[in-house]
Design a protein around this motif. Sequence first.
Motif, PDB file in Angstrom:
ATOM      1  N   GLN A 130       0.855  -1.178   0.000  1.00  0.00           N
ATOM      2  CA  GLN A 130       0.000   0.000   0.000  1.00  0.00           C
ATOM      3  C   GLN A 130       0.893   1.230   0.000  1.00  0.00           C
ATOM      4  O   GLN A 130       1.304   1.706   1.039  1.00  0.00           O
ATOM      5  CB  GLN A 130      -0.890  -0.023   1.237  1.00  0.00           C
ATOM      6  CG  GLN A 130      -1.631  -1.343   1.359  1.00  0.00           C
ATOM      7  CD  GLN A 130      -2.651  -1.341   2.474  1.00  0.00           C
ATOM      8  OE1 GLN A 130      -2.562  -0.550   3.401  1.00  0.00           O
ATOM      9  NE2 GLN A 130      -3.623  -2.215   2.369  1.00  0.00           N
ATOM     10  N   HIS A 188      -6.073   2.491   4.079  1.00  0.00           N
ATOM     11  CA  HIS A 188      -7.300   1.688   4.083  1.00  0.00           C
ATOM     12  C   HIS A 188      -8.123   2.064   5.312  1.00  0.00           C
ATOM     13  O   HIS A 188      -7.591   2.670   6.252  1.00  0.00           O
ATOM     14  CB  HIS A 188      -7.012   0.180   4.054  1.00  0.00           C
ATOM     15  CG  HIS A 188      -6.010  -0.277   5.085  1.00  0.00           C
ATOM     16  ND1 HIS A 188      -5.541  -1.556   5.145  1.00  0.00           N
ATOM     17  CD2 HIS A 188      -5.400   0.390   6.107  1.00  0.00           C
ATOM     18  CE1 HIS A 188      -4.672  -1.672   6.146  1.00  0.00           C
ATOM     19  NE2 HIS A 188      -4.575  -0.508   6.745  1.00  0.00           N
ATOM     20  N   GLN A 223     -13.439   3.179   0.356  1.00  0.00           N
ATOM     21  CA  GLN A 223     -13.639   1.781   0.731  1.00  0.00           C
ATOM     22  C   GLN A 223     -14.828   1.672   1.673  1.00  0.00           C
ATOM     23  O   GLN A 223     -15.180   2.627   2.358  1.00  0.00           O
ATOM     24  CB  GLN A 223     -12.420   1.257   1.501  1.00  0.00           C
ATOM     25  CG  GLN A 223     -11.176   1.062   0.671  1.00  0.00           C
ATOM     26  CD  GLN A 223     -10.082   0.397   1.498  1.00  0.00           C
ATOM     27  OE1 GLN A 223      -9.946   0.667   2.675  1.00  0.00           O
ATOM     28  NE2 GLN A 223      -9.328  -0.483   0.863  1.00  0.00           N
ATOM     29  N   GLU A 253     -15.109  -1.068   4.567  1.00  0.00           N
ATOM     30  CA  GLU A 253     -14.518  -2.260   5.177  1.00  0.00           C
ATOM     31  C   GLU A 253     -15.445  -2.761   6.272  1.00  0.00           C
ATOM     32  O   GLU A 253     -16.079  -1.977   6.980  1.00  0.00           O
ATOM     33  CB  GLU A 253     -13.140  -1.930   5.753  1.00  0.00           C
ATOM     34  CG  GLU A 253     -12.146  -1.571   4.667  1.00  0.00           C
ATOM     35  CD  GLU A 253     -10.741  -2.125   4.943  1.00  0.00           C
ATOM     36  OE1 GLU A 253     -10.528  -2.694   6.025  1.00  0.00           O
ATOM     37  OE2 GLU A 253      -9.888  -1.977   4.045  1.00  0.00           O
ATOM     38  N   GLY A 300     -11.358  -7.956  -0.961  1.00  0.00           N
ATOM     39  CA  GLY A 300     -10.435  -8.773  -0.178  1.00  0.00           C
ATOM     40  C   GLY A 300     -11.064  -9.090   1.168  1.00  0.00           C
ATOM     41  O   GLY A 300     -11.855  -8.298   1.685  1.00  0.00           O
ATOM     42  N   GLY A 346     -10.956 -12.084   4.908  1.00  0.00           N
ATOM     43  CA  GLY A 346     -10.274 -13.154   5.622  1.00  0.00           C
ATOM     44  C   GLY A 346     -10.690 -13.198   7.082  1.00  0.00           C
ATOM     45  O   GLY A 346     -11.502 -12.386   7.528  1.00  0.00           O
TER      46      GLY A 346
HETATM   47  N1  PHE Z   1      -7.575  -3.472   3.869  1.00  0.00           N
HETATM   48  C1  PHE Z   1      -7.491  -4.231   2.658  1.00  0.00           C
HETATM   49  C2  PHE Z   1      -7.142  -3.297   1.514  1.00  0.00           C
HETATM   50  O1  PHE Z   1      -7.174  -2.121   1.674  1.00  0.00           O
HETATM   51  C3  PHE Z   1      -8.767  -4.932   2.320  1.00  0.00           C
HETATM   52  C4  PHE Z   1      -9.118  -5.987   3.308  1.00  0.00           C
HETATM   53  C5  PHE Z   1      -9.892  -5.673   4.420  1.00  0.00           C
HETATM   54  C6  PHE Z   1      -8.684  -7.273   3.170  1.00  0.00           C
HETATM   55  C7  PHE Z   1     -10.206  -6.652   5.339  1.00  0.00           C
HETATM   56  C8  PHE Z   1      -8.994  -8.250   4.066  1.00  0.00           C
HETATM   57  C9  PHE Z   1      -9.770  -7.923   5.155  1.00  0.00           C
HETATM   58  O2  PHE Z   1      -6.807  -3.751   0.460  1.00  0.00           O
END
Ligand code: PHE
Length: 339
Positions: free
Chosen positions: A150, A166, A206, A208, A280, A282
């Motif tokens: 990033q 993020h 985003q 999240e 993304g 997990g």
């Molecule tokens: N924070 C990751 C991104 O900016 C995205 C993500 C969030 C991935 C939470 C996995 C879990 O790319």
Amino acid sequence: MKERIDLLRREVEKFGSQAAAEVETFRVEMLGKKGKITSLFNDFRELAGDQKRDLGKPLNELKKFAQEKINDLKNTAAEDRDQESGEDLSRPANFTKLGSRHPVSLVKNEIVSIFQRIGFNVSSGPEIEDDWHNFTALNFPEEHPARDMQDTFFVNREPDWALRTHTSSVQVRVMENNQPPIRTISPGRVFRNEAISARSHCFFHQVEGLYIDKDVSFADLKQTLLYFAQEFFGPETKIRLRPSYFPFTEPSAEMDVYWGLENERDYRMTKGTGWLEVLGCGMVDPNVLKNNGIDPDVYSGYAFGIGVERMALHRFQIPDIRMLFENDVRFLEQFKAAY
Ligand code: PHE
């Protein structure tokens, strides 16, 4: 008296001017308090009865004739003035253009509302973050190349300040201040030092998500994401999860939705696979829970991050991400009726 009436009538007939000021002077000269026609009326009052009978009508007609002529001349003078200034007096007054929501806001609101319907609350945090909230608490080891994933804009004033890359940083703040169960989504603007192209920009948005509770499993994550994909893309939507890597989740995955391969555009959008990469996700790494004071032996959780612009490009078939940030009204106006 009759002669004076005829004389004045001819004078009125002869008079012609387009200039408003001249017309006004003429009006005063004829019909003003001391005007020629007005003084005829004064004289008329002195006349004997039979003369009044004869002269009343022509005198009144003269006055009416002069008034009409002067009014007409005044109107043409006014019209000429309007035409000179280019104004259109028949235009409706005070017409205000209504604005509309930005396509990124429309899609962000839609994503937020899909998750609110299943019990997620909304959290927000600062756009300038310290290293702890953006990286370290999320299990990015110091000097670890994962920080290069990033590309970061650093803020020179303080050694460890940066524009957040993020909104996972917001989730750290939620974990700091709350014990599970936690079920939150964090919409917001993020920044990355990337080359600007049709597909990526140096800032974007985003949403999240984070869910932490007892016995949260990967199956919960998958089911939630399927629900989201079907709400957003349509009830028949198919998803798949591909293994991936993020420092803060283990295991990590990327979710694709099946887009199809009907035409050349589909080929381009899906790089020939028919699948579109969407987000993304997990299971929250136990280290992240520990860093934020949550016992990983008791609790587990999942997290995911959705790029709003990417979803907006798909939703509205916009060919270039830069169009979203140019603020061209001709572009933005097209979303008035979108929702
Ligand atoms: N924070 C990751 C991104 O900016 C995205 C993500 C969030 C991935 C939470 C996995 C879990 O790319």
